[in-house]
Design an enzyme around this catalytic site. Structure first.
Site, PDB file in Angstrom:
ATOM      1  N   HIS A 128       0.866  -1.180   0.000  1.00 18.68           N
ATOM      2  CA  HIS A 128       0.000   0.000   0.000  1.00 18.68           C
ATOM      3  C   HIS A 128       0.907   1.236   0.000  1.00 18.68           C
ATOM      4  O   HIS A 128       2.013   1.182   0.547  1.00 18.68           O
ATOM      5  CB  HIS A 128      -0.832  -0.070   1.291  1.00 18.68           C
ATOM      6  N   ASP A 207       2.683  -4.607   8.091  1.00 16.71           N
ATOM      7  CA  ASP A 207       1.480  -3.817   7.874  1.00 16.71           C
ATOM      8  C   ASP A 207       0.302  -4.777   8.043  1.00 16.71           C
ATOM      9  O   ASP A 207       0.033  -5.599   7.175  1.00 16.71           O
ATOM     10  CB  ASP A 207       1.528  -3.224   6.465  1.00 16.71           C
ATOM     11  N   GLN A 210      -4.961  -5.159   7.024  1.00 18.01           N
ATOM     12  CA  GLN A 210      -5.995  -6.068   6.534  1.00 18.01           C
ATOM     13  C   GLN A 210      -6.104  -7.352   7.351  1.00 18.01           C
ATOM     14  O   GLN A 210      -6.944  -8.199   7.042  1.00 18.01           O
ATOM     15  CB  GLN A 210      -5.734  -6.443   5.065  1.00 18.01           C
ATOM     16  N   CYS A 371      -4.666   2.435  -3.729  1.00 26.06           N
ATOM     17  CA  CYS A 371      -3.399   2.859  -3.128  1.00 26.06           C
ATOM     18  C   CYS A 371      -2.271   1.906  -3.476  1.00 26.06           C
ATOM     19  O   CYS A 371      -1.389   1.627  -2.660  1.00 26.06           O
ATOM     20  CB  CYS A 371      -3.514   3.021  -1.614  1.00 26.06           C
TER      21      CYS A 371
END
Ligand SMILES: *Cc1c(COP(=O)(O)O)cnc(C)c1O
Length: 414
Positions: A128, A207, A210, A371
């Protein structure tokens, strides 16, 4: 009908989400934009109102009862997040605005202090923008170099042994990658990546935007140094998120922002920081947000993250199976082992047209570059449409999606 069975969580939990029972453009809402933001259960909405109604004051410096109560709730929320991630100590949890701010904090603070000219920062091609641009800037400031693990075409699979090659060749200082891709829906082997990183002395950042609201996450088991996620993608309020960091690392880092709340003492010309996490929380924090997030995590735990993960798996596979029935359908992402995120291109219909068409029938999709502009470019796409599911979605909503997309194909002459 499908090769996987519907886990049926919606039967039990959909009623907890009042926003879902409304009509949009004369049709029952089919909310398939969960990768952009999930909805909130009544328990979270009511906890926010209750906090403001009964317990609000500014935190930390107060000597009065309400301030002490708000402080206790804020710090209790921190402890809840630590438990949720299986972090050893609450001091490893920094409250941020979201995933984006968490990664910016690490890239700016850890990055500019530790990266040297020629050091490698390894990312994947599916990151992203939030896990790309902060590293571009840190690299520009320090002379470090970005390297990208390439994806293999539409499936998004990565040859993970290339990581070890890279580590052997160069001075890899940081490996930052997404757990679950927000556009391809693939699930990356973060534990393997962190183990490899450790062997070569590299620091890792996950990250988890999600995955935090979708699957069990155990930072001790994963072995990561940093992990960031957003509350609003995990049933919690907007405007708050979490950065987990190993305590020694956090304590070795300079603050990202400065001001009130984060200091031990201040003189005209200098100041001393508090230890982590408070040195990273300058100014009045989003107290209600933290309280609401703790409620959201409690709610997710009451369902069971294994069950949510299983449900995502169903929706990812079932939706892909059904969408594949449509002529001229190009599906992105892996065939198996996928999250509840399905991106696609239908004939030559622009994703924005498709999303606008679906909206006329009450279906909320997302279309664009998600993104992930360089990734879309690599795949030869300007954009794609994306349906993303959560445990409150139903099997009937997949049928509805397929039928409206069939109509769209006819309407746009595909
Ligand atoms: C949404 C998302 C982000 C950014 O999250 P914000 O809440 O906008 O800060 C980062 N990475 C991934 C994979 C995402 O899906």
């Amino acid at each position: 009908m499908y090769t996987v069975n519907f886990p049926g969580l919606a039967n039990q939990y959909r009623a907890d989400f009042p926003i879902l029972s409304q009509n949009i453009n004369g049709h029952p809402l089919v909310y398939l934009d969960n990768a952009a933001s999930t909805q909130r259960p009544t328990a979270v909405i009511e906890e926010l109102a209750r906090y403001y109604r009964e317990d609000h004051a500014n935190v930390h410096r107060g000597l009065h009862t309400l301030s002490n109560r708000a402080t206790a709730l804020f710090e209790k929320a921190r402890a809840s997040v630590a438990r949720y991630l299986n972090a050893k100590q609450a001091e490893s949890i920094v409250f941020t605005r979201g995933t984006t701010e968490g990664i910016n904090l690490v890239a700016e603070s850890w990055g500019t202090q530790n990266l040297r000219r020629g050091d490698l920062v390894v990312l994947t091609e599916m990151e992203h923008h939030a896990n790309l641009i902060p590293w571009q800037i840190a690299a520009r400031k320090t002379g470090a170099i970005l390297r990208f693990l390439p994806i293999q075409g539409d499936t998004g699979e990565i040859e993970w042994n290339e990581l070890e090659e890279l580590c052997r060749q160069g001075n890899v200082r940081m490996i930052a990658l997404t757990h679950i891709s927000n556009s391809l829906g693939c699930i990356n082997p973060i534990k393997y990546v962190c183990q490899t990183a450790k062997k070569y002395g590299a620091v890792t950042l996950i990250d988890a935007a999600q995955s935090a609201g979708h699957a069990p996450l155990d930072v001790e088991d994963i072995g990561c140094d940093f992990l960031a996620f957003s509350s609003h993608k995990s049933c919690g309020p907007t405007g708050i998120g979490v950065l987990y960091g190993r305590k020694e690392l956090l304590d070795s880092m300079e603050p990202y922002q400065t001001g009130g709340e984060m200091i031990v003492s201040v003189d005209w010309n200098e100041a001393k920081w508090k230890p982590a996490p408070h040195r990273f929380e300058a100014g009045t924090p989003h107290i209600a947000g933290a309280v609401g997030l703790a409620k959201a995590l409690e709610y997710l735990e009451s369902i069971g993250r294994h069950r949510i993960e299983e449900s995502d798996h169903f929706f990812g596979l079932a939706a892909a199976e059904r969408l594949r029935e449509l002529p001229k359908m190009r599906l992105l992402g892996p065939a198996a082992d996928r999250a509840g995120i399905v991106s696609f291109q239908l004939g030559s219909i622009h994703a924005h047209d498709l999303v606008a068409f679906a909206d006329q029938y009450g279906i909320a999709l997302r279309g664009g570059h998600h993104c992930n502009q360089p990734l879309m470019r690599k795949l030869g796409l300007m954009s794609s449409a994306r349906a993303s599911f959560y445990f409150y979605n139903t099997e009937a909503e997949i049928d509805r999606l397929v039928s409206v997309l069939r109509d769209a194909a006819k309407y746009f002459g595909e």
